[in-house]
Design a protein around this motif. Structure first.
Motif, mmCIF file in Angstrom:
data_model
loop_
_atom_site.group_PDB
_atom_site.id
_atom_site.type_symbol
_atom_site.label_atom_id
_atom_site.label_comp_id
_atom_site.label_asym_id
_atom_site.label_seq_id
_atom_site.Cartn_x
_atom_site.Cartn_y
_atom_site.Cartn_z
ATOM 1 N N ALA A 1 0.753 -1.195 -0.107
ATOM 2 C CA ALA A 1 0.170 -0.049 0.114
ATOM 3 C C ALA A 1 0.801 1.170 -0.086
ATOM 4 O O ALA A 1 0.780 2.176 -0.906
ATOM 5 N N GLU B 1 1.040 3.930 -2.963
ATOM 6 C CA GLU B 1 0.665 5.487 -2.776
ATOM 7 C C GLU B 1 1.914 6.158 -2.805
ATOM 8 O O GLU B 1 1.839 7.541 -3.030
ATOM 9 N N LEU C 1 -4.590 -6.089 -2.271
ATOM 10 C CA LEU C 1 -5.076 -5.038 -1.339
ATOM 11 C C LEU C 1 -6.545 -4.898 -0.769
ATOM 12 O O LEU C 1 -6.908 -4.612 0.469
ATOM 13 N N THR D 1 -7.757 -5.109 2.883
ATOM 14 C CA THR D 1 -8.832 -4.046 3.300
ATOM 15 C C THR D 1 -9.767 -4.965 4.348
ATOM 16 O O THR D 1 -10.143 -4.528 5.291
ATOM 17 N N LEU E 1 -8.471 -5.684 7.535
ATOM 18 C CA LEU E 1 -8.428 -4.537 8.456
ATOM 19 C C LEU E 1 -9.901 -4.451 9.182
ATOM 20 O O LEU E 1 -10.103 -4.065 10.171
ATOM 21 N N LEU F 1 -7.360 1.608 -3.425
ATOM 22 C CA LEU F 1 -7.359 0.627 -2.339
ATOM 23 C C LEU F 1 -6.027 0.833 -1.336
ATOM 24 O O LEU F 1 -6.590 0.754 -0.039
ATOM 25 N N ALA F 2 -4.811 1.172 -1.705
ATOM 26 C CA ALA F 2 -4.062 1.510 -0.962
ATOM 27 C C ALA F 2 -4.363 2.542 0.189
ATOM 28 O O ALA F 2 -4.199 2.492 1.485
ATOM 29 N N ALA F 3 -4.974 3.575 -0.439
ATOM 30 C CA ALA F 3 -5.514 4.771 0.412
ATOM 31 C C ALA F 3 -6.431 4.246 1.534
ATOM 32 O O ALA F 3 -6.390 4.631 2.417
ATOM 33 N N ARG F 4 -7.232 3.430 1.093
ATOM 34 C CA ARG F 4 -8.552 2.750 1.813
ATOM 35 C C ARG F 4 -7.881 2.093 2.931
ATOM 36 O O ARG F 4 -8.036 2.241 4.180
ATOM 37 N N THR F 5 -6.665 1.307 2.733
ATOM 38 C CA THR F 5 -5.999 0.668 3.583
ATOM 39 C C THR F 5 -5.493 1.700 4.884
ATOM 40 O O THR F 5 -5.454 1.095 6.128
ATOM 41 N N ARG F 6 -4.690 2.754 4.251
ATOM 42 C CA ARG F 6 -4.211 3.552 5.227
ATOM 43 C C ARG F 6 -5.358 4.081 6.155
ATOM 44 O O ARG F 6 -4.964 4.148 7.159
#
Lengths: 251, 251
Positions: free
Chosen positions: A108, A112, A154, A158, A161, B154-159
DNA sequence: GACGGTATTTGATCCAGGTCACACACGACT
DNA sequence: AGTCGTGTGTGACCTGGATCAAATACCGTC
């Protein structure tokens, strides 16, 4: 805390050393990833060129929170914990997940292009394949199927998490401990006539961090379970789940 | 709870109705997404063909947890909450996030091809572009850049989810309330001489679900803040942050 | 086996926040 | 206006788990 151009942390890891395994080339190692199964031969060639084999000892940090993200890591062998730290003075940690063979770490943040949002530390000796950020993006553009697979990775993260959030908010500490034990057991346990036996890769402290409670509370919960005959905290760090069904019922 | 072949929930939404907006075609609406900016003309043509415009009223559920995932939704206009429910008898909810224009909903579950891991409900009237799962995957394969962009989403959502976990574990209820107010204010607030004024899109109940505390505790915390002169809970459902700096200090 | 350092257990205390109970405010409908 | 129903505020209580403090088990080393 870390300069923009700091070297990737693994370059200065005390545990890092050259890989000297004869029976497995880098290419063959990469091809073993289920995640990448069925992709082009050309893809693997390119990936092998773009990647570095990395071997780190148990306990060494792969990367830390806040550090610039230089690469993603494919876990070939071993287990690692992903965690977040509270900024405060008495820095508590929260474990976000424990990952094993075939997992991808740091994806991730790499996509980003931001600093690592989490830390990763090896729980056992690990063999990893590091792919630098730019190479990864280039590979994803050249081999579209790769992007799709990584996007699915990813997506799965998600969901995990979200599960963690749900667990923390909806379940009590004993329930979370029960689930954590079951999760650990399915990953690391061996079934015997007495029950499921395993040497947890997590210390009590880490178990507490994984369940989001204090070390003391974790200890008490385990003792209670042992007292009730559901668990056996055998002498040498082994844990035996005597009554898996009972434990599952406490979730 | 939902059969494998249940129709997509939006097909039976009371609030769903045909879109009758003249000044904006479907194609033009899609091209407004920052997320997709700069992609091929051909891509937008294909996307326009594969998508349906969808308009739903405030309060209607876009999809529910556990429901099979049929499509992803691009939010053109409006705000929605994403949430998880506790399975139990007294079903509590935890809000995972509040999203607005330009966001993508249901992406993770669609890519995984699994049932929705979360529910989504409109907070305001919304205009959405629905893209069916298979069409999306096909588009991602045909236009590789799309995969990369969605992977970044998705990476942003993960964060964000990691942030949520950290917030829940490391911060106390008053701290989380403070942060929630600041987040809401930056999204929905208008700066005036008295402070930042806004009509929260979330009810008190929902604010509580977003911060992971009980409705009563939320109410008390807000009252306290009002008493201290940091907040003004004006008559008509408006909230005014009189001292943003003070509030930020409580995070 | 004695020793120092670390990880873990156990006990005692405290309090943030959940839960229950009820009062009040507001809008929709009759 | 009355009266539901739903959202919200407030008080009283109680408990789960954090925190502090101290005892103990477990190592590796000399």
């Amino acid at each position: 805390m870390y300069g923009e151009n700091a070297p990737p942390s693994w370059a200065r890891l005390p545990g890092a050393r050259c890989r000297a395994v004869e029976h497995l080339t880098k290419l063959e190692g990469l091809q073993e990833f289920e995640l990448l199964a069925g992709l082009d031969e050309g893809f693997f060639q390119a990936l092998a060129i773009a990647s570095e084999v990395l071997e780190i000892g148990a306990g060494t940090a792969l990367y830390r929170e806040g550090e610039p993200s230089g690469a993603v890591y494919f876990m070939g062998e071993g287990r690692a914990k992903l965690y977040r730290s509270s900024g405060g003075r008495k820095a508590r940690d929260q474990i976000l997940g424990v990952v094993g063979d075939g997992s991808v770490l740091g994806l991730a943040s790499a996509l980003e292009g931001k600093p690592q949002s989490q830390g990763a530390t090896a729980l056992t000796d690990c063999v990893l394949y590091a792919v630098f950020r730019d190479d990864l993006v280039h590979l994803m553009a050249s081999y579209p199927e790769t992007s799709l697979r990584l996007a699915r990775v990813l997506a799965a993260r998600t969901r995990e998490l979200e599960d963690l959030v749900g667990d923390l908010v909806f379940h009590s500490a004993p329930q979370r401990v029960a689930r954590m034990l079951l999760d650990l057991a399915t990953e690391e346990g061996r079934v015997t006539k007495r029950g499921v036996v395993f040497h947890p890769s997590l210390s009590r402290q880490e178990m507490a961090e994984a369940t989001g409670i204090s070390r003391e509370a974790l200890s008490r919960t385990l003792s209670r379970l042992a007292q009730e005959g559901i668990l056996d905290l055998g002498g040498g760090k082994t844990v035996t789940i005597l009554k898996p069904a009972e434990l599952r019922a406490r979730t």
